[in-house]
Scaffold this motif. Structure first.
Motif, PDB file in Angstrom:
ATOM      1  N   VAL A 128      12.990   6.537  -1.810  1.00  0.00           N
ATOM      2  CA  VAL A 128      13.924   6.098  -2.853  1.00  0.00           C
ATOM      3  C   VAL A 128      13.230   6.144  -4.214  1.00  0.00           C
ATOM      4  N   ALA A 129      11.978   5.713  -4.253  1.00  0.00           N
ATOM      5  CA  ALA A 129      11.217   5.725  -5.502  1.00  0.00           C
ATOM      6  C   ALA A 129      11.041   7.161  -6.005  1.00  0.00           C
ATOM      7  N   THR A 130      10.804   8.082  -5.080  1.00  0.00           N
ATOM      8  CA  THR A 130      10.659   9.498  -5.448  1.00  0.00           C
ATOM      9  C   THR A 130      11.920  10.005  -6.130  1.00  0.00           C
ATOM     10  N   LYS A 131      13.060   9.663  -5.548  1.00  0.00           N
ATOM     11  CA  LYS A 131      14.324  10.095  -6.127  1.00  0.00           C
ATOM     12  C   LYS A 131      14.503   9.523  -7.527  1.00  0.00           C
ATOM     13  N   HIS A 164      13.305  21.873  -6.335  1.00  0.00           N
ATOM     14  CA  HIS A 164      12.755  20.930  -5.346  1.00  0.00           C
ATOM     15  C   HIS A 164      12.741  19.496  -5.853  1.00  0.00           C
ATOM     16  N   ASN A 165      13.013  19.306  -7.130  1.00  0.00           N
ATOM     17  CA  ASN A 165      12.872  17.985  -7.742  1.00  0.00           C
ATOM     18  C   ASN A 165      13.740  16.927  -7.057  1.00  0.00           C
ATOM     19  N   GLY A 166      13.106  15.811  -6.685  1.00  0.00           N
ATOM     20  CA  GLY A 166      13.823  14.714  -6.052  1.00  0.00           C
ATOM     21  C   GLY A 166      14.138  14.924  -4.593  1.00  0.00           C
ATOM     22  N   GLY A 167      13.498  15.922  -3.955  1.00  0.00           N
ATOM     23  CA  GLY A 167      13.790  16.230  -2.556  1.00  0.00           C
ATOM     24  C   GLY A 167      12.762  15.686  -1.584  1.00  0.00           C
ATOM     25  N   PHE A 168      13.084  15.790  -0.308  1.00  0.00           N
ATOM     26  CA  PHE A 168      12.249  15.315   0.799  1.00  0.00           C
ATOM     27  C   PHE A 168      11.984  16.517   1.692  1.00  0.00           C
ATOM     28  N   TYR A 169      10.715  16.902   1.864  1.00  0.00           N
ATOM     29  CA  TYR A 169      10.362  18.136   2.567  1.00  0.00           C
ATOM     30  C   TYR A 169       9.264  17.895   3.598  1.00  0.00           C
ATOM     31  N   ASP A 170       9.195  18.802   4.576  1.00  0.00           N
ATOM     32  CA  ASP A 170       8.072  18.732   5.510  1.00  0.00           C
ATOM     33  C   ASP A 170       6.937  19.582   4.954  1.00  0.00           C
ATOM     34  N   PHE A 171       5.836  19.640   5.667  1.00  0.00           N
ATOM     35  CA  PHE A 171       4.637  20.314   5.155  1.00  0.00           C
ATOM     36  C   PHE A 171       4.812  21.832   5.008  1.00  0.00           C
ATOM     37  N   ILE A 182       0.809  -1.220   0.000  1.00  0.00           N
ATOM     38  CA  ILE A 182       0.000   0.000   0.000  1.00  0.00           C
ATOM     39  C   ILE A 182       0.844   1.272   0.000  1.00  0.00           C
ATOM     40  N   ASN A 183       1.878   1.326   0.823  1.00  0.00           N
ATOM     41  CA  ASN A 183       2.663   2.558   0.971  1.00  0.00           C
ATOM     42  C   ASN A 183       3.746   2.742  -0.086  1.00  0.00           C
ATOM     43  N   THR A 184       4.176   1.660  -0.707  1.00  0.00           N
ATOM     44  CA  THR A 184       5.281   1.750  -1.666  1.00  0.00           C
ATOM     45  C   THR A 184       4.893   1.286  -3.062  1.00  0.00           C
ATOM     46  N   ILE A 185       4.471   0.038  -3.173  1.00  0.00           N
ATOM     47  CA  ILE A 185       4.150  -0.510  -4.493  1.00  0.00           C
ATOM     48  C   ILE A 185       2.946   0.205  -5.101  1.00  0.00           C
ATOM     49  N   GLY A 186       1.925   0.453  -4.305  1.00  0.00           N
ATOM     50  CA  GLY A 186       0.727   1.133  -4.798  1.00  0.00           C
ATOM     51  C   GLY A 186       1.037   2.466  -5.474  1.00  0.00           C
ATOM     52  N   PRO A 187       1.724   3.391  -4.781  1.00  0.00           N
ATOM     53  CA  PRO A 187       2.056   4.675  -5.408  1.00  0.00           C
ATOM     54  C   PRO A 187       2.912   4.546  -6.666  1.00  0.00           C
ATOM     55  N   ILE A 188       3.851   3.607  -6.660  1.00  0.00           N
ATOM     56  CA  ILE A 188       4.705   3.423  -7.839  1.00  0.00           C
ATOM     57  C   ILE A 188       3.877   2.958  -9.037  1.00  0.00           C
ATOM     58  N   MET A 189       3.033   1.971  -8.832  1.00  0.00           N
ATOM     59  CA  MET A 189       2.242   1.421  -9.925  1.00  0.00           C
ATOM     60  C   MET A 189       1.149   2.389 -10.392  1.00  0.00           C
ATOM     61  N   LEU A 190       0.593   3.160  -9.475  1.00  0.00           N
ATOM     62  CA  LEU A 190      -0.406   4.159  -9.870  1.00  0.00           C
ATOM     63  C   LEU A 190       0.263   5.257 -10.696  1.00  0.00           C
ATOM     64  N   THR A 191       1.458   5.649 -10.286  1.00  0.00           N
ATOM     65  CA  THR A 191       2.206   6.645 -11.055  1.00  0.00           C
ATOM     66  C   THR A 191       2.464   6.135 -12.468  1.00  0.00           C
ATOM     67  N   TYR A 232       6.172   0.401   8.863  1.00  0.00           N
ATOM     68  CA  TYR A 232       5.920   1.769   8.388  1.00  0.00           C
ATOM     69  C   TYR A 232       7.210   2.452   7.948  1.00  0.00           C
ATOM     70  N   ARG A 233       8.238   2.395   8.800  1.00  0.00           N
ATOM     71  CA  ARG A 233       9.507   3.056   8.461  1.00  0.00           C
ATOM     72  C   ARG A 233      10.066   2.547   7.129  1.00  0.00           C
ATOM     73  N   THR A 234      10.148   1.240   6.972  1.00  0.00           N
ATOM     74  CA  THR A 234      10.785   0.689   5.782  1.00  0.00           C
ATOM     75  C   THR A 234       9.985   1.010   4.516  1.00  0.00           C
ATOM     76  N   SER A 235       8.662   0.998   4.615  1.00  0.00           N
ATOM     77  CA  SER A 235       7.840   1.303   3.434  1.00  0.00           C
ATOM     78  C   SER A 235       7.968   2.771   3.040  1.00  0.00           C
ATOM     79  N   LYS A 236       8.115   3.662   4.030  1.00  0.00           N
ATOM     80  CA  LYS A 236       8.257   5.083   3.729  1.00  0.00           C
ATOM     81  C   LYS A 236       9.672   5.416   3.242  1.00  0.00           C
ATOM     82  N   THR A 237      10.675   4.724   3.767  1.00  0.00           N
ATOM     83  CA  THR A 237      12.027   4.902   3.242  1.00  0.00           C
ATOM     84  C   THR A 237      12.062   4.459   1.784  1.00  0.00           C
ATOM     85  N   ALA A 238      11.358   3.373   1.488  1.00  0.00           N
ATOM     86  CA  ALA A 238      11.316   2.861   0.121  1.00  0.00           C
ATOM     87  C   ALA A 238      10.623   3.826  -0.836  1.00  0.00           C
TER      88      ALA A 238
END
Length: 262
Positions: free
Chosen positions: A193-196, A248-255, A129-138, A184-190
């Motif tokens: 990486v996908a964002t980058k 901002h491309n490829g970065g990690f930011y807070d709200f 849900i947290n990693t594969i889903g967003p990648i495949m939807l993209t 949760y941590r590992t799926s969000k770290t993943a």
């Protein structure tokens, strides 16, 4: 219909209309983003696509259905095979204008877990849900994002094409000084990486990709002890997105748009 531009006037990119898709829009941050976008407090939107797993259980979201800009679609991030049907539904509405912004917001979170309590099924569900889903939807929506990016070479940011992956500070390796939260941590770290990778792969297409930590928010996932209200988080996110650019491309930011360490 695009906002008309008066003859002999300069083009205001902020007045150009865009289409946005938000997953997990039945509650919490996703619902907050949809409300904020529809109120035009963020940027000028022509279409807001809000996905949820079950319309029958998305009462508050369905109450917004009377807004002509809103299109509510069912989507289950575990059912990756349905994504191309979802993309087709979006395409039928946006036509050749494409999709400007994809906000991969839907996600799950398990309770705090130490290594002795981790279950393989929890790890798998989080990654699905947290990693594969967003990648495949993209992947499924990529043709529409490319279409939007190519539509207007002078446009920037949300008026061109942006992919937002909702991450978490718990996905930061540098900031992990408490351990636990393995699924949760590992799926969000993943997903970070996908964002980058997306930022590299799609750079020549003019599509930006960023990860955003929405903050610790009072939602069903965040709990009542969280310091932020949903409105605080989504206001910050939308303000950041409105001003997003190539830097901002490829970065990690807070709200609030502050860069975070991987």
């Amino acid at each position: 219909m695009c906002t008309p531009i008066k003859k002999n006037s300069s083009i205001d990119l902020n007045n150009k209309m865009c289409s946005v898709l938000v997953t997990g829009a039945n509650r919490g941050i996703g619902l907050g983003l949809v409300k904020h976008l529809l109120s035009n407090q963020a940027f000028n939107v022509e279409n807001v696509f809000a996905t949820c797993r079950d319309m029958g259980k998305a009462k508050e979201l369905m109450e917004l259905k009377k807004n002509p800009q809103l299109h509510i679609l069912e989507a289950d991030l575990i059912d990756h095979g349905s994504f191309f049907n979802l993309a087709s539904q979006v395409s039928n509405i946006v036509k050749d204008k494409g999709l400007n912004v994809l906000i991969n917001n839907a996600g799950i979170s398990s309770k705090f877990t130490r290594i002795g309590l981790v279950k393989s099924e929890d790890l798998l569900n989080h990654f699905k849900i947290n990693t594969i889903g967003p990648i495949m939807l993209t992947q499924a929506l990529l043709p529409l994002l490319k279409m939007a990016s190519e539509k207007d070479k002078s446009a920037t940011g949300v008026h061109k094409a942006v992919i937002v992956n909702m991450s978490s500070i718990l996905g930061s390796i540098t900031k992990n000084d408490q351990g636990g939260f393995y699924p949760y941590r590992t799926s969000k770290t993943a997903i970070n990486v996908a964002t980058k990778s997306l930022s590299v792969d799609l750079k020549n297409d003019g599509i930006l990709a960023v990860s955003i930590h929405p903050g610790w928010v009072k939602t069903a996932m965040g709990g009542k002890s969280a310091p932020l209200e949903v409105e605080q988080s989504v206001t910050g996110i939308c303000h950041f997105l409105k001003n997003i650019n190539k830097s901002h491309n490829g970065g990690f930011y807070d709200f609030e748009g502050k860069e975070l360490p991987w």
